[in-house]
Motif scaffolding. Structure first.
Motif, mmCIF file in Angstrom:
data_model
loop_
_atom_site.group_PDB
_atom_site.id
_atom_site.type_symbol
_atom_site.label_atom_id
_atom_site.label_comp_id
_atom_site.label_asym_id
_atom_site.label_seq_id
_atom_site.Cartn_x
_atom_site.Cartn_y
_atom_site.Cartn_z
ATOM 1 N N THR A 51 -6.875 1.084 -14.099
ATOM 2 C CA THR A 51 -6.267 2.282 -14.680
ATOM 3 C C THR A 51 -7.130 3.530 -14.538
ATOM 4 O OG1 THR A 51 -7.228 1.796 -16.851
ATOM 5 C CG2 THR A 51 -5.049 0.862 -16.373
ATOM 6 N N LYS A 52 -8.364 3.359 -14.056
ATOM 7 C CA LYS A 52 -9.245 4.511 -13.877
ATOM 8 C C LYS A 52 -10.175 4.251 -12.703
ATOM 9 C CE LYS A 52 -12.336 2.846 -17.526
ATOM 10 N NZ LYS A 52 -12.950 3.180 -18.844
ATOM 11 N N ILE B 260 -3.302 -1.457 -8.704
ATOM 12 C CA ILE B 260 -4.101 -0.234 -8.743
ATOM 13 C C ILE B 260 -3.147 0.914 -9.062
ATOM 14 C CG2 ILE B 260 -5.836 1.122 -7.560
ATOM 15 C CD1 ILE B 260 -6.479 -1.903 -7.681
ATOM 16 N N LEU B 261 -3.354 1.593 -10.154
ATOM 17 C CA LEU B 261 -2.456 2.671 -10.567
ATOM 18 C C LEU B 261 -2.629 3.898 -9.682
ATOM 19 C CD1 LEU B 261 -2.075 0.731 -12.933
ATOM 20 C CD2 LEU B 261 -2.081 2.703 -14.470
ATOM 21 N N ILE C 82 0.884 -1.164 0.000
ATOM 22 C CA ILE C 82 0.000 0.000 0.000
ATOM 23 C C ILE C 82 0.925 1.218 0.000
ATOM 24 C CG2 ILE C 82 -1.987 1.102 1.036
ATOM 25 C CD1 ILE C 82 -2.454 -1.845 0.337
ATOM 26 N N ALA C 83 0.956 1.930 -1.115
ATOM 27 C CA ALA C 83 1.937 3.003 -1.286
ATOM 28 C C ALA C 83 1.485 4.290 -0.592
ATOM 29 C CB ALA C 83 2.215 3.246 -2.764
ATOM 30 N N HIS C 84 2.397 5.226 -0.542
ATOM 31 C CA HIS C 84 2.270 6.456 0.228
ATOM 32 C C HIS C 84 0.946 7.185 0.004
ATOM 33 C CE1 HIS C 84 3.010 9.033 -3.343
ATOM 34 N NE2 HIS C 84 3.708 7.983 -3.754
ATOM 35 N N CYS D 228 -1.450 7.534 -3.293
ATOM 36 C CA CYS D 228 -2.580 8.467 -3.326
ATOM 37 C C CYS D 228 -3.866 7.836 -3.840
ATOM 38 C CB CYS D 228 -2.227 9.709 -4.145
ATOM 39 S SG CYS D 228 -0.777 10.605 -3.547
ATOM 40 N N CYS D 229 -4.060 6.540 -3.562
ATOM 41 C CA CYS D 229 -5.294 5.862 -3.951
ATOM 42 C C CYS D 229 -6.274 5.842 -2.778
ATOM 43 C CB CYS D 229 -5.009 4.427 -4.388
ATOM 44 S SG CYS D 229 -4.143 4.294 -5.966
#
Length: 221
Positions: free
Chosen positions: A190-191, A171-172, A135-137, A156-157
């Motif tokens: 992608t969206k 998840i982009l 799980i990114a920043h 930022c998701c």
């Protein structure tokens, strides 16, 4: 502190318990399971003391409950609501190798070994993230979410309440996934994904919608 874990099914749970007890030798664990055949037995040496009907009897200031059910976010949500309604206090079941620096989370969460949470990640209540997921920043994971092993959530998701994300999905960045969505294994999102949508493939495409049974995944009303 005594922790009751709901769901005597996965032997990996015992490895997590042993890892936690190496750091906290006095931490006690036992299991609950709604399968009558498991009640009164031992699961890898620990007792299965009963099902959800025992929560009201077992609750106490030094007792916490954690739901290990992950096959369905609907089932996870409903069973955790029953724990809370019976007066049980939720706790977190988190592998001690996970770096929680500069992150925040609620309670009732279950995070397996190898999960990476980057800076300013936030997690709600009653969610589960399995081994090797990233799980990114600055991403936010909502309530009653399940994220399977090997998933990559970019920076930022926003992952909405009740969402189920299958193995190795990606998840982009800056994507918003709505409430009670399902992301299939290996999908590349992608969206933005609307509430209740089911997404599969690369690139991810909506193939149908889940029933809109719940408005959110909050277990504390």
């Amino acid at each position: 502190m005594k922790i009751y874990l709901l769901g005597a099914a996965n032997p990996e749970t015992m490895r997590m318990i042993l890892a936690i007890q190496r750091a906290l030798p006095n931490q006690e664990f036992a299991f609950l399971d709604n399968d009558p055949a498991k009640q009164g037995t031992l699961f890898h040496g620990l007792p299965v003391v009963g099902g959800l009907d025992r929560v009201a009897e077992l609750k106490g200031d030094d007792v916490r409950f954690v739901n290990l059910i992950t096959g369905s976010t609907t089932t996870r949500y409903q069973t955790t609501c029953r724990i809370v309604e019976a007066g049980g206090q939720l706790g977190n079941f988190i592998h001690p190798s996970i770096d929680l620096t500069m992150t925040s989370m609620g309670t009732g969460n279950y995070l397996q070994e190898g999960v990476i949470l980057q800076a300013e990640v936030s997690i709600g209540d009653n969610s589960s993230i399995h081994m090797g997921a990233l799980i990114a920043h600055e991403s936010h994971v909502g309530n009653s979410v399940f994220i399977a092993h090997g998933v990559s959530v970019s920076g930022c998701c926003e992952i909405g309440d009740g969402t189920f994300i299958g193995t190795n999905a990606s998840i982009l960045p800056r994507i918003r996934i709505g409430r009670w969505a399902t992301i299939g294994a290996g999908a590349v999102v992608t969206k933005d994904v609307p509430d209740y949508a089911v997404v599969v493939g690369n690139p991810g495409k909506i193939i149908k919608s889940n029933p809109d049974s719940f408005q959110d995944g909050r277990v504390f009303k």
